[in-house]
Design a protein around this motif. Structure first.
Motif, mmCIF file in Angstrom:
data_model
loop_
_atom_site.group_PDB
_atom_site.id
_atom_site.type_symbol
_atom_site.label_atom_id
_atom_site.label_comp_id
_atom_site.label_asym_id
_atom_site.label_seq_id
_atom_site.Cartn_x
_atom_site.Cartn_y
_atom_site.Cartn_z
ATOM 1 N N SER A 112 -0.613 -3.236 9.108
ATOM 2 C CA SER A 112 -0.741 -2.683 7.764
ATOM 3 C C SER A 112 0.574 -2.065 7.306
ATOM 4 C CB SER A 112 -1.857 -1.633 7.741
ATOM 5 O OG SER A 112 -1.935 -1.041 6.467
ATOM 6 N N LEU A 113 1.234 -1.321 8.198
ATOM 7 C CA LEU A 113 2.520 -0.725 7.861
ATOM 8 C C LEU A 113 3.527 -1.807 7.470
ATOM 9 C CD1 LEU A 113 4.541 1.724 7.871
ATOM 10 C CD2 LEU A 113 4.984 1.133 10.254
ATOM 11 N N THR A 114 3.567 -2.868 8.250
ATOM 12 C CA THR A 114 4.525 -3.940 7.975
ATOM 13 C C THR A 114 4.204 -4.659 6.675
ATOM 14 O OG1 THR A 114 4.815 -4.258 10.345
ATOM 15 C CG2 THR A 114 5.590 -6.018 8.916
ATOM 16 N N GLU A 115 2.946 -5.088 6.526
ATOM 17 C CA GLU A 115 2.573 -5.894 5.365
ATOM 18 C C GLU A 115 2.499 -5.085 4.066
ATOM 19 O OE1 GLU A 115 -1.065 -7.819 6.450
ATOM 20 O OE2 GLU A 115 -0.068 -9.151 7.877
ATOM 21 N N MET A 121 7.446 -4.651 4.310
ATOM 22 C CA MET A 121 7.791 -5.932 3.677
ATOM 23 C C MET A 121 7.916 -5.813 2.152
ATOM 24 S SD MET A 121 8.443 -7.664 6.226
ATOM 25 C CE MET A 121 8.725 -9.296 5.620
ATOM 26 N N PRO A 122 7.066 -5.054 1.466
ATOM 27 C CA PRO A 122 7.294 -4.882 0.024
ATOM 28 C C PRO A 122 8.627 -4.189 -0.283
ATOM 29 C CG PRO A 122 5.023 -4.353 0.529
ATOM 30 C CD PRO A 122 5.733 -4.538 1.841
ATOM 31 N N ASP A 147 8.742 -11.986 -1.556
ATOM 32 C CA ASP A 147 7.459 -11.888 -0.857
ATOM 33 C C ASP A 147 7.483 -12.891 0.286
ATOM 34 O OD1 ASP A 147 4.894 -11.642 0.033
ATOM 35 O OD2 ASP A 147 3.939 -12.335 -1.804
ATOM 36 N N PHE A 148 7.609 -12.392 1.504
ATOM 37 C CA PHE A 148 7.743 -13.266 2.660
ATOM 38 C C PHE A 148 6.520 -14.155 2.882
ATOM 39 C CE2 PHE A 148 11.138 -10.343 3.688
ATOM 40 C CZ PHE A 148 12.078 -11.165 4.285
ATOM 41 N N SER A 149 5.356 -13.695 2.470
ATOM 42 C CA SER A 149 4.149 -14.493 2.702
ATOM 43 C C SER A 149 4.146 -15.780 1.893
ATOM 44 C CB SER A 149 2.892 -13.674 2.392
ATOM 45 O OG SER A 149 2.828 -13.389 1.002
#
Length: 161
Positions: free
Chosen positions: A35-38, A42-43, A53-55
């Motif tokens: 959760s911290l990463t996503e 990452m934002p 947006d890496f996703s």
């Protein structure tokens, strides 16, 4: 002893229970790091690199179904439609997750090792202090020791035992 009794004995050992608790805590910690990463890291990285947006980074490997009506840049929708692709953006996110977990575990183990080393050092100091014979601090005894030492130096007293 039956297999069931051996298994029951094995399960009731403290190490197995500690391991089970550790695995559950690790799984919960993994969710927190994900959760911290996503949702945080990452934002921020995306904002610093120009709304990245890496996703959304992926490589199509297969054909898009004819009945697909979603976005051609939506990784999640394409994946749900069964399109073969490499989601390297998601992979980058997972690498960052791993690095965060590895760094936290490194710091945790490092701290624990320092605490253990300090405890062992204090224990050794206590053992050395306990082993050292108590020397009286009487001034008369100090004077007698000095006299004995002078006699030993001059060769008029027997050597120390």
């Amino acid at each position: 002893m039956t297999v069931f009794e051996e298994f029951k004995k094995f399960i009731s050992r403290g190490n197995v229970l500690d391991l089970a608790v550790g695995v559950m805590i690790g799984a919960a910690f993994g969710k927190i790091v994900t959760s911290l990463t996503e949702n945080v890291i990452m934002p921020v990285i995306g904002a610093l690199m120009g709304d990245l947006d890496f996703s959304k980074y992926f490589i199509l490997l297969g054909e898009i179904p004819a009945d697909y009506t979603g976005s051609l840049t939506d990784y999640t929708a394409l994946k749900a439609a069964g399109v073969a692709m490499i989601g390297y953006g998601v992979f980058i996110t997972q690498i960052i997750n791993f690095l965060i977990i590895a760094a936290v575990l490194f710091m945790l183990v490092r701290t624990i090792n320092k605490v253990i080393d300090e405890m062992e050092s204090k224990k050794k100091e206590a053992e050395v202090t306990a082993e050292a014979p108590a020397v009286p601090t009487d001034p008369q005894l100090d004077t007698l020791r000095e006299i004995l030492e002078e006699l030993r130096k001059s060769g008029k007293a027997p050597p120390a035992a």
